[in-house]
Every structure is written in structure tokens, then in C-alpha cells.
Design a protein around this motif. Structure first.
Motif, short mmCIF file in Angstrom:
data_model
loop_
_atom_site.label_atom_id
_atom_site.label_comp_id
_atom_site.label_asym_id
_atom_site.label_seq_id
_atom_site.Cartn_x
_atom_site.Cartn_y
_atom_site.Cartn_z
N LEU A 114 0.83 -1.20 0.00
CA LEU A 114 0.00 0.00 0.00
C LEU A 114 0.86 1.25 0.00
CD1 LEU A 114 -2.83 -0.97 2.52
CD2 LEU A 114 -3.08 -0.56 0.07
N TYR A 115 1.94 1.21 0.77
CA TYR A 115 2.84 2.37 0.85
C TYR A 115 3.44 2.65 -0.52
CZ TYR A 115 6.67 5.41 2.25
OH TYR A 115 7.52 6.46 2.35
N ILE A 116 3.90 1.62 -1.21
CA ILE A 116 4.52 1.79 -2.52
C ILE A 116 3.50 2.33 -3.52
CG2 ILE A 116 5.53 0.55 -4.47
CD1 ILE A 116 6.91 -1.28 -2.42
N MET A 117 2.27 1.86 -3.44
CA MET A 117 1.23 2.34 -4.35
C MET A 117 0.96 3.83 -4.14
SD MET A 117 -1.44 -0.88 -4.14
CE MET A 117 -2.66 -0.10 -5.18
N VAL A 118 0.80 4.24 -2.88
CA VAL A 118 0.53 5.65 -2.59
C VAL A 118 1.74 6.51 -2.93
CG1 VAL A 118 0.02 7.32 -0.76
CG2 VAL A 118 -1.18 5.12 -0.81
N ALA A 119 2.94 6.02 -2.60
CA ALA A 119 4.16 6.77 -2.90
C ALA A 119 4.34 6.96 -4.41
CB ALA A 119 5.37 6.06 -2.31
N SER A 120 4.01 5.93 -5.17
CA SER A 120 4.14 6.02 -6.63
C SER A 120 3.17 7.06 -7.19
CB SER A 120 3.87 4.65 -7.27
OG SER A 120 4.83 3.70 -6.84
N LEU A 151 10.31 8.41 -17.87
CA LEU A 151 11.64 8.14 -17.34
C LEU A 151 11.84 8.87 -16.02
CD1 LEU A 151 13.92 8.33 -20.53
CD2 LEU A 151 13.49 6.31 -19.12
N SER A 152 11.34 10.11 -15.95
CA SER A 152 11.43 10.87 -14.70
C SER A 152 10.63 10.20 -13.59
CB SER A 152 10.92 12.30 -14.91
OG SER A 152 11.73 13.00 -15.83
N ILE A 153 9.43 9.76 -13.91
CA ILE A 153 8.58 9.12 -12.90
C ILE A 153 9.20 7.81 -12.42
CG2 ILE A 153 6.36 7.93 -12.56
CD1 ILE A 153 5.12 10.08 -14.41
N GLY A 154 9.71 7.01 -13.36
CA GLY A 154 10.34 5.75 -12.98
C GLY A 154 11.55 5.96 -12.08
N ALA A 155 12.39 6.92 -12.46
CA ALA A 155 13.57 7.22 -11.64
C ALA A 155 13.14 7.81 -10.30
CB ALA A 155 14.48 8.19 -12.38
N GLY A 156 12.12 8.69 -10.32
CA GLY A 156 11.65 9.31 -9.08
C GLY A 156 11.11 8.30 -8.10
N ILE A 157 10.34 7.33 -8.59
CA ILE A 157 9.81 6.28 -7.71
C ILE A 157 10.94 5.46 -7.11
CG2 ILE A 157 8.49 4.13 -7.68
CD1 ILE A 157 6.60 5.41 -9.75
N SER A 158 11.94 5.15 -7.91
CA SER A 158 13.08 4.37 -7.41
C SER A 158 13.83 5.12 -6.32
CB SER A 158 14.03 4.04 -8.57
OG SER A 158 13.39 3.24 -9.55
N VAL A 159 14.05 6.42 -6.53
CA VAL A 159 14.73 7.23 -5.51
C VAL A 159 13.89 7.30 -4.25
CG1 VAL A 159 15.50 9.58 -4.94
CG2 VAL A 159 16.06 8.59 -7.18
N TYR A 160 12.60 7.51 -4.41
CA TYR A 160 11.68 7.60 -3.28
C TYR A 160 11.72 6.31 -2.46
CZ TYR A 160 7.46 9.51 -0.98
OH TYR A 160 6.57 10.03 -0.08
N MET A 161 11.66 5.18 -3.15
CA MET A 161 11.70 3.89 -2.45
C MET A 161 13.05 3.68 -1.75
SD MET A 161 8.73 2.60 -2.88
CE MET A 161 8.16 4.30 -2.86
N GLY A 162 14.10 4.07 -2.43
CA GLY A 162 15.43 3.91 -1.85
C GLY A 162 15.62 4.71 -0.58
N ILE A 163 14.96 5.86 -0.50
CA ILE A 163 15.08 6.72 0.69
C ILE A 163 14.15 6.27 1.80
CG2 ILE A 163 14.71 9.05 1.58
CD1 ILE A 163 15.67 10.11 -1.14
N PHE A 164 12.88 6.13 1.49
CA PHE A 164 11.89 5.92 2.54
C PHE A 164 11.76 4.46 2.98
CE2 PHE A 164 10.60 10.06 0.91
CZ PHE A 164 10.38 10.75 2.09
N LEU A 165 12.26 3.53 2.19
CA LEU A 165 12.21 2.12 2.59
C LEU A 165 13.59 1.56 2.89
CD1 LEU A 165 9.54 0.65 0.12
CD2 LEU A 165 9.22 1.44 2.48
N LYS A 166 14.57 2.44 3.03
CA LYS A 166 15.94 1.96 3.20
C LYS A 166 16.13 1.10 4.44
CE LYS A 166 17.71 6.16 5.45
NZ LYS A 166 16.38 6.76 5.63
N ASN A 167 15.35 1.36 5.49
CA ASN A 167 15.49 0.58 6.72
C ASN A 167 14.80 -0.77 6.66
OD1 ASN A 167 16.98 2.66 7.95
ND2 ASN A 167 15.13 3.68 8.68
#
Length: 346
Positions: A114-120, A151-167
Motif C-alpha cells: 500500500l505504501y509503494i502504491m501511494v508513494a508512486s 523516465l522521470s517518474i520511474g527514476a523518481g519512484i526508485s529514488v523515493y523507495m530507496g530513501i523511505f524504505l531503506k530501513n
């Protein structure tokens, strides 16, 4: 916010949105680069040790970015009776759809899905607004515009996931996310160079590059572990851009002839029309973020003897956020009553 292209004055719209002003907001990119490089090479990363892993960890950031412009959007659509009447069926439909979706999804999907869906959806909304505004300036062919956008959205989602789900990611998973983001950033960089040939003006080229650099620099800060700066840049540009449109709309609609109760009250106390919506949205954000959960918890404890955690900061504001993503996709389109009060400087 959907694609917005330059148009002649419509209705009573004496104040125009300045593309130069919108472009100036991207100055946060070089400023953050200077800040990070100075910290890294002159101060040995002292600032990095001070910054939180996310801007949301600073209460001041929560009060200044994100929620205020979301509430401003809601205030705009609900306090103007003709707007709410025009869109009420869509608002009701989406409210019911969100209630149904989350009541089912919370039972069958994990929190992280759910988090990934909303974040995306969040990333999509932010970047669709910026590229939508820019589309009328750099006037790319349709395929080139959507190539850069996705391309921007795909990269943005990856960065977002890398930051907020890093733990929550394993070392290997974190590396995969970073590699995916890096690959998309390289593609975005190359495609932006390629698309330059289709842009007819220097200003259009500069605006196109600014939108690409929004994500490219976010990835750079993510890779350097300056997570705060990685999120700050797109957040600030997006929110400030939204306020430019909201305030321009309200000045054109209500200055000198207030058309709803909010601006009639403001006129009585001689409050400048430019600051009514920002002031109200920031004040509401402070009250909801600071006291909302406490008030709801106290009321439910008193009347029902039960505790409801984060009913406002997660539940209510979450609903407003998703409705904002939904309504902004059509409220600024041609044919919308909003557009009568928006025009652009050539």
C-alpha cells in the motif's frame, strides 16, 4: 496539475502566471548543490550528520511543505460553490472508491505494498504537474514528452523507495533499487540531450532541462546520502508552483469583488487577497498537525471510550492528499471553471 499551455486572457484575469517566475523556483537545485559540495569538501560532512534521513522528520518541514498546498487545493474547490457543484459527482465517486479500496486492500495487501502504491501516485502527481506546466513551453512531440515524463517518474519512484524504505530493504535489495534508479537516470540524461533538437527556444530548452535535473539531482543527493536534500528539491518546486497558480487564480477571481464567504470575510478585515489562501492553508496545517490527533482522540475517548491513533495526521490528511492527486488531474484542464481566471505571460 495537468498540462497547462499559454493562452490569451480569459474572463477577468488581469494577473498572469509568469513562466520566468516558475523557472526561478528551480534555483533551489544549484543552491542545494553548492550547499552539499561545501559541506562535503569544506566541512567534512558536518551538515550531513545534522540533517534527518527525511524532510518529514523536521516538524517545520511538515508545516511548510506538502500538506499546506494540499489543503489550499481543497479550500479552493470547496469554498467556491460553483466549483464544488461542478465537480461534486467526481468528488463523491472518488471518496467512495477510496473507502472501498482501502477497506479491502488493508485486509489483503501488506502495509509496504500500500505504501509503494501511494508513494508512486505521489511521485507521479509531482512530476506530472511540473512536466505538464513545461509542456507548453518546450513543445516537444508527444512521444518525446511522454518519454521524458515516464523516465522521470520511474527514476523518481526508485529514488523515493530507496530513501523511505531503506530501513526495511536488505543490502542486496537496496543496491538493486539504486542500480534501477541509476539506469533510469542515465536514460533520462541521454534522452534530454536527444530531445533538445525538438525545442525551438532557449527558454524552452532551459525549462526542459530544469525538469530533468529535478530528478537527476535528487538521485545524486540520494547516492550521496543527503536524503533531506533529495526530497526537498522536488517538494519545494512542486508546492511553490502550485501556490503560484492558486494565488493567481484567487487574485483574479476575488480581488475587488469577493465571490465567496472566505474572501468577503477577508475583505472586512482588510486582509490582502494575495495572502488569504496561503495564510489559511498554513494555519490549518499547523492546527491539524499539532492538535488534530489529540482532539479526535479526546472526543472518541469521551463519547465512545475508545482510542483512535493518527486519525487526522494519517487518516484525514491522507484522504485530502489522495483527493488532491485526483482532482488536480482535471480541475486545471481547458473547459474547467478554474481556467477562466488563469492566463500566462508570453
Amino acid at each position: 496539475m495537468t498540462t497547462l499551455t499559454a493562452s490569451p486572457a480569459q474572463g477577468n484575469a488581469p494577473l498572469a502566471v509568469s513562466y520566468k517566475l516558475l523557472l526561478s523556483l528551480y534555483a533551489i537545485i544549484p543552491l542545494c548543490m553548492i550547499l552539499q559540495l561545501t559541506d562535503s569538501y569544506a566541512f567534512g560532512g558536518a551538515l550531513l550528520q545534522f540533517l534527518p534521513s527525511s524532510p518529514s522528520h523536521f516538524i517545520i518541514f511538515q508545516l511548510l511543505f506538502g500538506t499546506p498546498h494540499i489543503l489550499a487545493s481543497g479550500i479552493l474547490i470547496t469554498t467556491n460553490k460553483e466549483y464544488f457543484t461542478f465537480y461534486q459527482k467526481k468528488i463523491l465517486f472518488m471518496t467512495l472508491a477510496l473507502m472501498l479500496f482501502f477497506s479491502i486492500a488493508s485486509q489483503v495487501l501488506s502495509y509496504y505494498v500500500l505504501y509503494i502504491m501511494v508513494a508512486s501516485w505521489t511521485v507521479y502527481h509531482v512530476l506530472k504537474q511540473q512536466h505538464g506546466v513545461g509542456r507548453g513551453i518546450y513543445q516537444l512531440p508527444g512521444w518525446a514528452f511522454y518519454l521524458l515524463l515516464w523516465l522521470s517518474i520511474g527514476a523518481g519512484i526508485s529514488v523515493y523507495m530507496g530513501i523511505f524504505l531503506k530501513n526495511t530493504l536488505t543490502v542486496q535489495q537496496a543496491e538493486w533499487v539504486k542500480q534501477a534508479a541509476g539506469g533510469l537516470i542515465i536514460c533520462l540524461l541521454l534522452c534530454t540531450f536527444w530531445c533538445q533538437r525538438y525545442v525551438k527556444t532557449r527558454f524552452g530548452c532551459l525549462f526542459m532541462w530544469s525538469n530533468s535535473l529535478l530528478i537527476i539531482t535528487s538521485f545524486y543527493f540520494y547516492a550521496q546520502q543527503y536524503y533531506f536534500l533529495a526530497i526537498l528539491i522536488p517538494r519545494l518546486v512542486h508546492d511553490a508552483t502550485a501556490y503560484v497558480f492558486y494565488v493567481t487564480h484567487d487574485v483574479n477571481k476575488h480581488a475587488g469583488h469577493p465571490q465567496n464567504f472566505l474572501y468577503r470575510w477577508a475583505a472586512k478585515i482588510k486582509l490582502n487577497v494575495f495572502i488569504v489562501l496561503p495564510l489559511l492553508s498554513f494555519a490549518l496545517t499547523f492546527l491539524l498537525q499539532r492538535y488534530g490527533d489529540q482532539w479526535v482522540d479526546a472526543l472518541t475517548q469521551f463519547f465512545f471510550g475508545m482510542e483512535i491513533r493518527q486519525a487526522v495526521t494519517v487518516g484525514l490528511i491522507g484522504y485530502f492528499s489522495l483527493m488532491h492527486y485526483y482532482t488536480e488531474a482535471f480541475t486545471w484542464k481547458y473547459g474547467s471553471p478554474y481556467r477562466k481566471y488563469i492566463r500566462f505571460k508570453p
